[in-house]
Design an enzyme around this catalytic site. Structure first.
Site, PDB file in Angstrom:
ATOM      1  N   CYS A  85      -3.015   5.504  -5.489  1.00 22.93           N
ATOM      2  CA  CYS A  85      -2.907   6.954  -5.614  1.00 22.93           C
ATOM      3  C   CYS A  85      -2.733   7.354  -7.080  1.00 22.93           C
ATOM      4  CB  CYS A  85      -1.769   7.455  -4.718  1.00 22.93           C
ATOM      5  SG  CYS A  85      -1.865   9.215  -4.366  1.00 22.93           S
ATOM      6  N   HIS A 201      -2.564   4.677   0.728  1.00 25.23           N
ATOM      7  CA  HIS A 201      -1.289   4.002   0.465  1.00 25.23           C
ATOM      8  C   HIS A 201      -1.075   2.808   1.395  1.00 25.23           C
ATOM      9  CE1 HIS A 201       0.716   6.905  -2.277  1.00 25.23           C
ATOM     10  NE2 HIS A 201      -0.133   7.751  -1.737  1.00 25.23           N
ATOM     11  N   GLU A 203       0.916   0.353   1.155  1.00 24.89           N
ATOM     12  CA  GLU A 203       2.331  -0.040   1.267  1.00 24.89           C
ATOM     13  C   GLU A 203       3.047   0.662   2.418  1.00 24.89           C
ATOM     14  OE1 GLU A 203       1.088   1.907  -1.015  1.00 24.89           O
ATOM     15  OE2 GLU A 203       2.432   3.595  -1.460  1.00 24.89           O
TER      16      GLU A 203
END
Lengths: 231, 78
Positions: A85, A201, A203
């Site tokens: 990002c 994202h 994660e």
């Protein structure tokens, strides 16, 4: 094997990267953006957020943080770098990745889980071609663009690792990117494959509590890649 | 002290989401004569710096040469 997660003023997803590493039993520490020593780390992650308030352009100021000169040197030596990002935006501003990220078409901040098709491979992701992953996006400037020659080169070299797609993995005629990205591009790597940037994202979907586990391969692949290099 | 005005705009062919939105909004308001709107940045910079230095900071920080063009004008003191 130790991950270093750079914390810029305005980063806000660095804890999520550390949390994902913790979940997978991987060692990870924060690196302050003012630090100039990143020796001791095997992989560097530039997290999401709003570094320097996104002023001038997203990533434009963070690119000149003291740590970035070391990050560029690390990349030139082949060290693995992941930009998520805002981290992706910083990598394009630092010219470690081609292209740039414009404001979303439609001017809306988009926060939702999207379907992504694996169209290439790099040190951070080696999934069978056409695998569809579900990963959340959360951005206002994710509209990837580059000139025609760069796009041709990216496609010829297989540097477009991820594309936004339909749930069945196909591409819609009028584009599948929710943000207007050129050629539905969601993530690109450099020619060598060690530097990888993406707007989604991963994660956030490592621990199943985040609603999925499709982000796990990004972390496990780089661990395997580095182990192979170490022999 | 020198004063400069800097205009930063998207390169030809780069899609400008705010400009395109303004275009549609003006069409909705009935201004059918408006054919295109491009939105950029206007920067005023002043200090003991020459034009070459201003050009350098534009290339380095104030504009992104990958997607943007810039034009610097020197403001004559009245």
């Amino acid at each position: 094997m130790r991950f270093g997660v750079v914390r810029f003023p305005g980063s806000n997803c660095e804890q999520d990267i550390i949390g994902a590493c913790d979940y997978l039993g991987l060692k990870a520490d924060y690196i302050w953006h003012g630090d100039t020593d990143i020796s001791g780390y095997d992989a560097i992650v530039l997290p999401g957020g709003f570094s320097y308030g996104d002023y001038i352009r997203t990533g434009a100021v963070a690119r000149f943080s003291p740590v970035m000169a070391e990050v560029v040197r690390f990349a030139e030596k082949g060290g693995p770098i992941l930009g998520v990002c805002n981290g992706f935006q910083i990598l394009t501003e630092a010219h470690l990745l081609p292209g740039a990220l414009l404001r979303n078409r439609g001017l809306k901040f988009i926060c939702k889980t999207v379907d992504l098709r694996v169209d290439g491979a790099c040190d951070w992701l080696q999934q069978p071609q056409d695998t569809v992953l579900q990963i959340p996006i959360n951005h206002n400037e994710g509209n990837y663009t580059c000139d025609a020659q760069t796009l041709e080169r990216l496609n010829a070299n297989g540097q477009v690792v991820l594309r936004y797609c339909e749930p069945d993995g196909s591409s819609a005629d009028d584009g599948s990117a929710p943000n207007g990205s050129l050629d539905d591009i969601a993530g690109v790597c450099n020619e060598r494959g060690n530097v990888f940037g993406l707007m989604p994202h991963p994660e956030r979907v490592v621990d199943p509590v985040g609603g999925g586990t499709d982000g796990q391969p990004f972390f496990t692949t780089i661990v395997r890649t580095l182990a192979e290099v170490a022999g | 002290m020198a004063r400069y005005e800097i205009f930063v705009t998207y390169k030809n062919g780069i899609f400008d989401p705010p400009g395109a939105t303004a275009e549609r909004a003006l069409a909705n308001l009935g201004y059918e004569g408006v054919e295109s709107v491009q939105i950029g940045k206007y920067i005023r910079l002043a200090g003991d710096v020459d034009l070459a230095t201003v050009t350098e900071v534009c290339e380095k920080l104030l504009a992104n040469p990958v997607i943007e063009d810039f034009r610097v004008e020197t403001v004559e003191e009245a």
